[in-house]
Design a protein around this motif. Sequence first.
Motif, PDB file in Angstrom:
ATOM      1  N   VAL A  37      38.494 -26.097 -30.876  1.00 19.91           N
ATOM      2  CA  VAL A  37      38.518 -24.692 -30.461  1.00 19.91           C
ATOM      3  C   VAL A  37      39.920 -24.114 -30.637  1.00 19.91           C
ATOM      4  CG1 VAL A  37      38.291 -23.162 -28.463  1.00 19.91           C
ATOM      5  CG2 VAL A  37      36.548 -24.883 -28.914  1.00 19.91           C
ATOM      6  N   GLY A  38      40.938 -24.895 -30.328  1.00 21.90           N
ATOM      7  CA  GLY A  38      42.313 -24.432 -30.515  1.00 21.90           C
ATOM      8  C   GLY A  38      42.649 -24.162 -31.966  1.00 21.90           C
ATOM      9  N   VAL A  39      42.266 -25.066 -32.842  1.00 18.25           N
ATOM     10  CA  VAL A  39      42.543 -24.893 -34.274  1.00 18.25           C
ATOM     11  C   VAL A  39      41.770 -23.699 -34.822  1.00 18.25           C
ATOM     12  CG1 VAL A  39      42.195 -25.953 -36.547  1.00 18.25           C
ATOM     13  CG2 VAL A  39      43.173 -27.287 -34.681  1.00 18.25           C
ATOM     14  N   ILE A  40      40.525 -23.553 -34.412  1.00 16.63           N
ATOM     15  CA  ILE A  40      39.729 -22.426 -34.873  1.00 16.63           C
ATOM     16  C   ILE A  40      40.329 -21.109 -34.382  1.00 16.63           C
ATOM     17  CG2 ILE A  40      37.471 -21.301 -34.686  1.00 16.63           C
ATOM     18  CD1 ILE A  40      37.660 -23.695 -36.640  1.00 16.63           C
ATOM     19  N   SER A  41      40.811 -21.078 -33.150  1.00 15.18           N
ATOM     20  CA  SER A  41      41.394 -19.833 -32.644  1.00 15.18           C
ATOM     21  C   SER A  41      42.685 -19.484 -33.375  1.00 15.18           C
ATOM     22  CB  SER A  41      41.631 -19.927 -31.142  1.00 15.18           C
ATOM     23  OG  SER A  41      42.583 -20.923 -30.855  1.00 15.18           O
ATOM     24  N   ILE A  42      43.433 -20.485 -33.808  1.00 19.40           N
ATOM     25  CA  ILE A  42      44.662 -20.223 -34.559  1.00 19.40           C
ATOM     26  C   ILE A  42      44.346 -19.705 -35.963  1.00 19.40           C
ATOM     27  CG2 ILE A  42      46.674 -21.333 -35.621  1.00 19.40           C
ATOM     28  CD1 ILE A  42      46.740 -23.185 -33.159  1.00 19.40           C
ATOM     29  N   PHE A  43      43.382 -20.309 -36.622  1.00 18.00           N
ATOM     30  CA  PHE A  43      43.070 -19.944 -38.004  1.00 18.00           C
ATOM     31  C   PHE A  43      41.869 -19.013 -38.126  1.00 18.00           C
ATOM     32  CE2 PHE A  43      45.200 -24.100 -38.454  1.00 18.00           C
ATOM     33  CZ  PHE A  43      46.264 -23.677 -39.224  1.00 18.00           C
ATOM     34  N   ASN A  45      41.487 -15.691 -38.167  1.00 20.02           N
ATOM     35  CA  ASN A  45      41.602 -14.583 -39.116  1.00 20.02           C
ATOM     36  C   ASN A  45      41.493 -15.060 -40.558  1.00 20.02           C
ATOM     37  OD1 ASN A  45      41.861 -12.608 -37.185  1.00 20.02           O
ATOM     38  ND2 ASN A  45      44.086 -12.832 -37.071  1.00 20.02           N
ATOM     39  N   ARG A  46      42.043 -16.203 -40.857  1.00 17.33           N
ATOM     40  CA  ARG A  46      41.958 -16.736 -42.215  1.00 17.33           C
ATOM     41  C   ARG A  46      40.515 -17.121 -42.555  1.00 17.33           C
ATOM     42  NH1 ARG A  46      46.073 -21.256 -43.497  1.00 17.33           N
ATOM     43  NH2 ARG A  46      47.444 -19.539 -43.008  1.00 17.33           N
ATOM     44  N   LEU A  47      39.782 -17.635 -41.569  1.00 17.49           N
ATOM     45  CA  LEU A  47      38.386 -17.980 -41.802  1.00 17.49           C
ATOM     46  C   LEU A  47      37.523 -16.746 -42.003  1.00 17.49           C
ATOM     47  CD1 LEU A  47      37.945 -20.795 -39.145  1.00 17.49           C
ATOM     48  CD2 LEU A  47      37.934 -21.072 -41.616  1.00 17.49           C
ATOM     49  N   MET A  48      37.896 -15.651 -41.385  1.00 14.49           N
ATOM     50  CA  MET A  48      37.115 -14.423 -41.482  1.00 14.49           C
ATOM     51  C   MET A  48      37.533 -13.539 -42.654  1.00 14.49           C
ATOM     52  SD  MET A  48      34.736 -14.295 -39.436  1.00 14.49           S
ATOM     53  CE  MET A  48      34.073 -14.821 -37.904  1.00 14.49           C
ATOM     54  N   ASP A  49      38.464 -14.002 -43.497  1.00 20.78           N
ATOM     55  CA  ASP A  49      38.900 -13.200 -44.642  1.00 20.78           C
ATOM     56  C   ASP A  49      37.775 -12.921 -45.631  1.00 20.78           C
ATOM     57  OD1 ASP A  49      41.424 -12.701 -43.813  1.00 20.78           O
ATOM     58  OD2 ASP A  49      42.362 -14.303 -44.987  1.00 20.78           O
ATOM     59  N   ASN A  50      36.898 -13.894 -45.825  1.00 22.21           N
ATOM     60  CA  ASN A  50      35.785 -13.643 -46.729  1.00 22.21           C
ATOM     61  C   ASN A  50      34.790 -12.701 -46.050  1.00 22.21           C
ATOM     62  OD1 ASN A  50      34.642 -15.308 -44.857  1.00 22.21           O
ATOM     63  ND2 ASN A  50      33.991 -16.879 -46.292  1.00 22.21           N
ATOM     64  N   ILE A  59      28.636 -21.904 -39.040  1.00 24.47           N
ATOM     65  CA  ILE A  59      29.333 -23.168 -39.276  1.00 24.47           C
ATOM     66  C   ILE A  59      30.196 -23.544 -38.068  1.00 24.47           C
ATOM     67  CG2 ILE A  59      31.133 -24.275 -40.658  1.00 24.47           C
ATOM     68  CD1 ILE A  59      30.006 -22.722 -43.063  1.00 24.47           C
ATOM     69  N   LEU A  60      30.928 -22.580 -37.519  1.00 23.11           N
ATOM     70  CA  LEU A  60      31.785 -22.856 -36.357  1.00 23.11           C
ATOM     71  C   LEU A  60      30.954 -23.269 -35.148  1.00 23.11           C
ATOM     72  CD1 LEU A  60      34.324 -19.905 -36.608  1.00 23.11           C
ATOM     73  CD2 LEU A  60      34.635 -22.263 -37.362  1.00 23.11           C
ATOM     74  N   THR A  61      29.840 -22.589 -34.935  1.00 19.67           N
ATOM     75  CA  THR A  61      28.984 -22.889 -33.785  1.00 19.67           C
ATOM     76  C   THR A  61      28.311 -24.248 -33.931  1.00 19.67           C
ATOM     77  OG1 THR A  61      28.587 -20.528 -33.517  1.00 19.67           O
ATOM     78  CG2 THR A  61      27.092 -22.012 -32.383  1.00 19.67           C
ATOM     79  N   GLY A  66      27.776 -29.825 -32.363  1.00 15.86           N
ATOM     80  CA  GLY A  66      27.719 -31.229 -32.761  1.00 15.86           C
ATOM     81  C   GLY A  66      28.711 -32.080 -31.995  1.00 15.86           C
ATOM     82  N   LEU A  67      29.929 -31.585 -31.845  1.00 15.07           N
ATOM     83  CA  LEU A  67      30.937 -32.334 -31.088  1.00 15.07           C
ATOM     84  C   LEU A  67      30.545 -32.469 -29.623  1.00 15.07           C
ATOM     85  CD1 LEU A  67      34.221 -30.855 -32.587  1.00 15.07           C
ATOM     86  CD2 LEU A  67      33.359 -33.170 -32.879  1.00 15.07           C
TER      87      LEU A  67
END
Length: 94
Positions: A37-43, A45-50, A59-61, A66-67
């Motif tokens: 969750v921490g890594v996703i929150s940091i990146f 904006n980059r993931l949402m660029d497309n 994919i994130l959910t 799964g974890l």
Amino acid sequence: MDRVVGILVVILILLAQDYLSTRKNPYLGGIIPIVYVGVISIFFNRLMDNNDHSSTWVILTVALCGLLSSWISGRERFKKKRQKELDRIELQNL
């Protein structure tokens, strides 16, 4: 080659999650989902660029679910194993 490395990293993360989930301390299994969750929150904006926002959310959910499901199943296995040991000890004491 990049896909193979990615698959190996995912397998390694899942194995680590499975191992940490079955330890005595229940909080160890929560380390990887919290880091995720921490890594996703940091990146984020980059993931949402497309422009495909819905598949990114899916994919994130799915990865987080799964974890967390791996953590829950690991805790259940730990409890069953512990109960089995306690039953065996109780049987020997009789």
